[in-house]
Write a protein that holds these residues in place. Sequence first.
Motif, mmCIF file in Angstrom:
data_model
loop_
_atom_site.group_PDB
_atom_site.id
_atom_site.type_symbol
_atom_site.label_atom_id
_atom_site.label_comp_id
_atom_site.label_asym_id
_atom_site.label_seq_id
_atom_site.Cartn_x
_atom_site.Cartn_y
_atom_site.Cartn_z
ATOM 1 N N THR A 148 0.920 -1.012 -0.166
ATOM 2 C CA THR A 148 0.136 0.345 0.114
ATOM 3 C C THR A 148 0.720 1.141 -0.312
ATOM 4 O OG1 THR A 148 -2.235 -0.948 1.329
ATOM 5 C CG2 THR A 148 -1.809 1.176 1.422
ATOM 6 N N VAL A 149 0.374 2.217 -0.464
ATOM 7 C CA VAL A 149 1.018 3.820 -0.940
ATOM 8 C C VAL A 149 -0.048 5.024 -0.561
ATOM 9 C CG1 VAL A 149 2.812 4.711 -2.337
ATOM 10 C CG2 VAL A 149 2.948 2.276 -2.643
ATOM 11 N N ARG A 150 0.706 5.371 0.365
ATOM 12 C CA ARG A 150 -0.493 6.441 0.838
ATOM 13 C C ARG A 150 0.284 7.726 1.041
ATOM 14 N NH1 ARG A 150 -3.343 3.239 2.940
ATOM 15 N NH2 ARG A 150 -5.222 3.191 4.006
ATOM 16 N N ALA A 151 -0.365 8.998 0.770
ATOM 17 C CA ALA A 151 0.118 10.652 0.545
ATOM 18 C C ALA A 151 -0.939 11.360 0.316
ATOM 19 C CB ALA A 151 1.437 10.499 -0.436
ATOM 20 N N GLU A 152 -0.110 12.556 0.853
ATOM 21 C CA GLU A 152 -1.648 13.251 1.115
ATOM 22 C C GLU A 152 -1.529 14.834 0.487
ATOM 23 O OE1 GLU A 152 -3.514 15.657 5.012
ATOM 24 O OE2 GLU A 152 -3.065 13.924 5.443
ATOM 25 N N ARG A 153 -1.518 15.038 -0.250
ATOM 26 C CA ARG A 153 -1.236 16.852 -1.101
ATOM 27 C C ARG A 153 -1.989 17.939 -0.131
ATOM 28 N NH1 ARG A 153 -2.981 15.967 -6.335
ATOM 29 N NH2 ARG A 153 -0.615 15.094 -6.715
ATOM 30 N N THR A 154 -2.061 18.608 0.430
ATOM 31 C CA THR A 154 -2.606 19.494 1.080
ATOM 32 C C THR A 154 -3.521 20.076 0.387
ATOM 33 O OG1 THR A 154 -1.145 20.766 1.864
ATOM 34 C CG2 THR A 154 -1.315 19.116 3.393
ATOM 35 N N PRO A 155 -4.409 21.324 0.244
ATOM 36 C CA PRO A 155 -4.966 22.033 -0.112
ATOM 37 C C PRO A 155 -4.624 23.639 -0.262
ATOM 38 C CG PRO A 155 -6.274 22.015 1.068
ATOM 39 C CD PRO A 155 -5.564 20.595 1.386
ATOM 40 N N ARG A 156 -4.426 23.935 -1.433
ATOM 41 C CA ARG A 156 -3.608 25.676 -0.927
ATOM 42 C C ARG A 156 -4.700 26.151 -0.109
ATOM 43 N NH1 ARG A 156 -0.096 29.026 -3.400
ATOM 44 N NH2 ARG A 156 -0.727 31.138 -3.404
ATOM 45 N N SER A 157 -4.446 27.114 0.971
ATOM 46 C CA SER A 157 -5.005 27.550 1.674
ATOM 47 C C SER A 157 -4.620 29.102 1.509
ATOM 48 C CB SER A 157 -5.008 27.580 3.169
ATOM 49 O OG SER A 157 -3.328 28.031 3.311
ATOM 50 N N GLY A 158 -6.051 30.222 1.803
ATOM 51 C CA GLY A 158 -5.521 31.128 1.527
ATOM 52 C C GLY A 158 -7.275 31.503 0.987
ATOM 53 N N ASP A 159 -7.383 33.539 0.242
ATOM 54 C CA ASP A 159 -8.744 33.754 -0.124
ATOM 55 C C ASP A 159 -7.806 33.737 -1.953
ATOM 56 O OD1 ASP A 159 -9.725 33.562 2.307
ATOM 57 O OD2 ASP A 159 -9.712 35.802 2.740
ATOM 58 N N ALA A 160 -7.739 32.743 -2.543
ATOM 59 C CA ALA A 160 -7.366 33.255 -3.834
ATOM 60 C C ALA A 160 -8.524 32.800 -4.913
ATOM 61 C CB ALA A 160 -6.179 31.278 -4.290
ATOM 62 N N GLU A 161 -8.514 33.189 -5.916
ATOM 63 C CA GLU A 161 -9.561 33.159 -6.962
ATOM 64 C C GLU A 161 -8.776 32.435 -7.990
ATOM 65 O OE1 GLU A 161 -11.487 35.957 -10.250
ATOM 66 O OE2 GLU A 161 -11.249 37.179 -8.274
ATOM 67 N N TRP A 162 -9.736 31.505 -8.003
ATOM 68 C CA TRP A 162 -9.093 29.909 -8.939
ATOM 69 C C TRP A 162 -9.912 30.308 -10.581
ATOM 70 C CZ3 TRP A 162 -5.319 27.013 -7.120
ATOM 71 C CH2 TRP A 162 -5.382 26.561 -5.791
ATOM 72 N N LEU A 163 -8.813 30.304 -11.116
ATOM 73 C CA LEU A 163 -9.363 30.686 -12.942
ATOM 74 C C LEU A 163 -9.087 28.957 -13.123
ATOM 75 C CD1 LEU A 163 -7.284 33.215 -13.504
ATOM 76 C CD2 LEU A 163 -9.786 33.630 -12.576
ATOM 77 N N VAL A 164 -8.581 28.637 -12.400
ATOM 78 C CA VAL A 164 -8.700 26.639 -12.948
ATOM 79 C C VAL A 164 -8.066 25.883 -11.735
ATOM 80 C CG1 VAL A 164 -6.733 24.865 -14.679
ATOM 81 C CG2 VAL A 164 -7.512 27.287 -15.526
ATOM 82 N N ARG A 165 -8.973 25.300 -11.158
ATOM 83 C CA ARG A 165 -8.246 23.735 -10.399
ATOM 84 C C ARG A 165 -8.266 22.894 -10.762
ATOM 85 N NH1 ARG A 165 -10.151 24.740 -3.756
ATOM 86 N NH2 ARG A 165 -7.826 23.759 -3.463
ATOM 87 N N GLU A 166 -6.816 21.848 -11.362
ATOM 88 C CA GLU A 166 -6.844 20.686 -11.663
ATOM 89 C C GLU A 166 -6.238 19.807 -11.098
ATOM 90 O OE1 GLU A 166 -7.353 21.797 -16.494
ATOM 91 O OE2 GLU A 166 -5.648 21.381 -16.299
ATOM 92 N N ARG A 167 -5.795 20.316 -10.229
ATOM 93 C CA ARG A 167 -4.862 19.449 -9.421
ATOM 94 C C ARG A 167 -5.744 19.044 -7.625
ATOM 95 N NH1 ARG A 167 0.175 21.920 -8.389
ATOM 96 N NH2 ARG A 167 0.881 21.011 -6.772
ATOM 97 N N PRO A 168 -5.614 17.640 -7.366
ATOM 98 C CA PRO A 168 -6.702 17.784 -6.946
ATOM 99 C C PRO A 168 -5.763 16.998 -5.829
ATOM 100 C CG PRO A 168 -5.969 15.593 -7.926
ATOM 101 C CD PRO A 168 -5.228 16.659 -9.043
ATOM 102 N N ALA A 169 -6.389 17.585 -4.545
ATOM 103 C CA ALA A 169 -5.807 17.888 -3.216
ATOM 104 C C ALA A 169 -6.526 16.562 -2.361
ATOM 105 C CB ALA A 169 -6.299 19.049 -2.168
ATOM 106 N N GLY A 170 -5.950 15.874 -0.722
ATOM 107 C CA GLY A 170 -6.432 14.735 -0.088
ATOM 108 C C GLY A 170 -5.515 13.697 0.080
ATOM 109 N N THR A 171 -6.546 12.955 0.345
ATOM 110 C CA THR A 171 -5.529 11.416 0.522
ATOM 111 C C THR A 171 -5.416 10.629 -0.101
ATOM 112 O OG1 THR A 171 -5.478 12.377 3.236
ATOM 113 C CG2 THR A 171 -4.780 9.477 2.028
ATOM 114 N N PHE A 172 -4.248 9.805 -0.891
ATOM 115 C CA PHE A 172 -4.181 8.965 -1.979
ATOM 116 C C PHE A 172 -3.677 7.883 -2.199
ATOM 117 C CE2 PHE A 172 -3.547 13.547 -3.307
ATOM 118 C CZ PHE A 172 -5.303 13.484 -4.472
ATOM 119 N N ALA A 173 -4.604 6.874 -2.097
ATOM 120 C CA ALA A 173 -3.313 5.462 -2.256
ATOM 121 C C ALA A 173 -3.916 4.473 -3.575
ATOM 122 C CB ALA A 173 -4.067 4.886 -0.887
#
Length: 160
Positions: free
Chosen positions: A67-92
């Motif tokens: 099992t391979v598990r990793a986490e990508r944390t979402p960018r925090s702050g008050d950004a105005e997203w134009l494109v958001r294609e990179r998923p965040a969260g825990t992946f396995a």
Amino acid sequence: MATYWDPFAEMDRLVGSVAGTLSGAARGAATMPMDLFREGDHYVLAVDLPGVDPGTIDVSAEGRTLTVRAERTPRSGDAEWLVRERPAGTFARQLTLGRGLDLDRISASYADGVLSLTIPVAEEARPRRIEVTHAGTPRSIEPGAEQAAGQGSVEPATAG
């Protein structure tokens, strides 16, 4: 600021988003693409994990399951997203490993967004050359070879 809008690209993105939501397995595989190949006496598993904090990577082997598990944390702050294609969260990802691998000697390294696992083939599963002797081929035995092998000595028969 100039804005470029491509309606076909937007449709592709929406269809991909819906398809990914309906199929969690396909979405998970798409966020952790991997390569697996054999190189000599070991296998190499390369998993793409760009933007992942190395401290969140967890690799475990239980039974024959890796099992391979990793986490990508979402960018925090008050950004105005134009494109958001990179998923965040825990992946396995899980792989069922075949017999003949040395699971106690798996090594892992993380560099340039790629997790590389080296999985050695177990010694008993490695190919080896077996010498074949031909039937009827005379085999010479050196004097004293039986004693050295612990088989005792053989006395020649004498007429008398």
